[in-house]
Design a protein around this motif. Sequence first.
Motif, PDB file in Angstrom:
ATOM      1  N   UNK A 539       0.846  -1.194   0.000  1.00 16.28           N
ATOM      2  CA  UNK A 539       0.000   0.000   0.000  1.00 16.28           C
ATOM      3  C   UNK A 539       0.881   1.243   0.000  1.00 16.28           C
ATOM      4  N   UNK A 540       0.278   2.388   0.262  1.00 19.01           N
ATOM      5  CA  UNK A 540       1.004   3.658   0.244  1.00 19.01           C
ATOM      6  C   UNK A 540       2.021   3.717   1.383  1.00 19.01           C
ATOM      7  N   UNK A 541       3.115   4.447   1.141  1.00 19.27           N
ATOM      8  CA  UNK A 541       4.128   4.751   2.157  1.00 19.27           C
ATOM      9  C   UNK A 541       4.736   3.508   2.792  1.00 19.27           C
ATOM     10  N   UNK A 542       4.935   2.479   1.992  1.00 17.95           N
ATOM     11  CA  UNK A 542       5.609   1.286   2.464  1.00 17.95           C
ATOM     12  C   UNK A 542       4.776   0.363   3.333  1.00 17.95           C
ATOM     13  N   UNK A 543       3.497   0.631   3.484  1.00 19.31           N
ATOM     14  CA  UNK A 543       2.639  -0.234   4.291  1.00 19.31           C
ATOM     15  C   UNK A 543       2.311  -1.521   3.536  1.00 19.31           C
ATOM     16  N   UNK A 544       1.936  -2.541   4.277  1.00 20.98           N
ATOM     17  CA  UNK A 544       1.532  -3.816   3.688  1.00 20.98           C
ATOM     18  C   UNK A 544       0.230  -4.262   4.336  1.00 20.98           C
ATOM     19  N   UNK A 545      -0.684  -4.714   3.515  1.00 23.54           N
ATOM     20  CA  UNK A 545      -1.989  -5.211   3.970  1.00 23.54           C
ATOM     21  C   UNK A 545      -2.009  -6.717   3.760  1.00 23.54           C
ATOM     22  N   UNK A 546      -2.361  -7.453   4.782  1.00 27.87           N
ATOM     23  CA  UNK A 546      -2.324  -8.908   4.667  1.00 27.87           C
ATOM     24  C   UNK A 546      -3.649  -9.514   5.088  1.00 27.87           C
ATOM     25  N   UNK A 547      -4.104 -10.461   4.283  1.00 23.65           N
ATOM     26  CA  UNK A 547      -5.331 -11.190   4.552  1.00 23.65           C
ATOM     27  C   UNK A 547      -5.016 -12.675   4.608  1.00 23.65           C
ATOM     28  N   UNK A 548      -5.490 -13.327   5.663  1.00 24.44           N
ATOM     29  CA  UNK A 548      -5.358 -14.777   5.796  1.00 24.44           C
ATOM     30  C   UNK A 548      -6.751 -15.353   5.984  1.00 24.44           C
ATOM     31  N   UNK A 549      -7.033 -16.419   5.251  1.00 24.17           N
ATOM     32  CA  UNK A 549      -8.364 -17.018   5.325  1.00 24.17           C
ATOM     33  C   UNK A 549      -8.241 -18.531   5.235  1.00 24.17           C
ATOM     34  N   UNK A 550      -8.789 -19.190   6.214  1.00 19.46           N
ATOM     35  CA  UNK A 550      -8.849 -20.646   6.194  1.00 19.46           C
ATOM     36  C   UNK A 550     -10.218 -21.048   5.648  1.00 19.46           C
ATOM     37  N   UNK A 551     -10.270 -21.330   4.356  1.00 16.99           N
ATOM     38  CA  UNK A 551     -11.544 -21.554   3.675  1.00 16.99           C
ATOM     39  C   UNK A 551     -11.766 -23.043   3.473  1.00 16.99           C
TER      40      UNK A 551
END
Length: 590
Positions: A539-551
Amino acid sequence: MQFGAQVLAVGGTRFRLWAPAARQAEVVLEPGGAHAMQVLADGWHEAVVPGAGAGSRYRYRLDGGTPVPDPASRYNPDDVHGASEVVDPAAYAWQDAGWRGRPWHEAVVYELHVGCFTPEGSFAAAAERLAELAALGVTAIQLMPLADTPGARNWGYDGVLMFAPEAGYGRPDDLRALVDRAHALGLMVFVDVVYNHFGPDGNYLHGYCPQFFNAAHQTPWGAAINYDGEHKAAVRAFFVANALYWVEEFHCDGLRLDAVHQIRDDSALAIVEEIAQALAQGPGRQRHVHLVLENERNQAQRLAPAGLATAQWNDDLHNAAHVLLTGETDGYYADYAQAPHELFARALAEGYAYQGQVSPHLGEPRGEPSGQLPPTAFVSFLQNHDQVGNRAMGERLDRLVGAQRLEALYACLLLAPHIPMLFMGEEFAASTPFLFFCDFEGELADAVRNGRRAEFKRFAVFADEAARARIPDPNAEATFAQSKLRWAERETTPHRERLALVGRLLALRHQHLVPRLAGAAQGGRSLGAGRFVRVAWPLANGARWELQANLQDAAVPAPLAVSEGGQPIYVSHAGTGMPPWSVRVSLHTP
């Protein structure tokens, strides 16, 4: 606008019609008689009638034949076969002078059918419900096609008068008031437009203006609209004018172009690109205007920043999600049968699941690489009008799978950096179906009814003729009535619980994700394996978005599920492991 009826500031109305095959044309006022139109160059006919003004009814008569409605009618109060009405678009007193739209990364889209959204099925009634959508976290409504269709009910994709808002929903100024109300609430308004064909009933152009079509290209609806043959200039101008019309005369914030893969156009500048340029160089200079495509070809080249369109509907994500939720693998779902979780993760991370691989369903390669595109180039959804309405019984997902599975997928949808879209009623797990409906008569009604039922003959559950006979008749008024939302459901279990979940997820999205989306320049990476989905996006300014899903129905131990560091944004469960159908979302900052 060079097409149709234009009220003049000095009084009277100018009527303009493009009909190169006609030797003589008249505008016939009802009442008021016939007025000869002057023959101009390049197939144009024009007349200025001093006594005509807003509210005047009129038709065109070509070479002494039967009078026909204006193909650029701004309003046809008595349906598509009746007389057109002169409309003065400048007469409405707009209240949205300060509105400049919203940047695309803030979009949370809500698709609705005006006729089914409320019991009244009108623009005015829809306007009364918008405050509830804004409070939920929706920032844009997308109206299914408004171009006038024959009869009292239709999905909208059979439009024949492209400039005339469906008369059954109200007058043009009622639509303006709806847009005005939306803007006051901070909601964008998009209109779904169909530029790949005209509907089968009420299109008189075939009779008096064959130049509007190009028989060299055939489509599922017959000869293609003439975007690239002789006389193409006026045809292209007609549709460019239509795109601008919804944005300029109704202050809409953008368009969704239906099935651009069905547009036949070999021009150096495709009509889709010409429309995009006209929007950007016209109203787009003053405010945010967005263009969204439906395109089964998965052409990344058409999307920003390299292309001109803002985003594309992400059918791949929907299809993979549907297979992993339901196990259904008929038709195009066969493309996702072998590895639905992996394809879902890839669609989350990179947009397209198919980026040039061979589609088993089509038997040929499909798509282009899309990981270089920003995640906001994709509008993702679990349901839409097609995916619900093209089922024989119009069932929504809540009728097919359990709540726990769906809640996990809604967390994935609403907390991913894509632009999320909800189909009307989905936010409260509406129990009502959304069936395919129309209002044709005679042989056409029979053909649609029988064709609809024949479509499902290959399904085992409908192999028997008696079973197919139970598929609702699209032309029956009861089919339409069943598809209307029941708003009182929002106050009862399990509907209010779904509504609360969607509201909570959207609040988290707006608080933590949206402020960082404008700087998200490319897609993410899929880090999971098997049925454990793990995706990280820069994402912006070096950020990281993480999603984990046990489907899946089995738990995943903690070592696989716990990400290093990061601020927890949403956790669907207690403890450190990942129980079945659970989701964890986190934000990592430098």
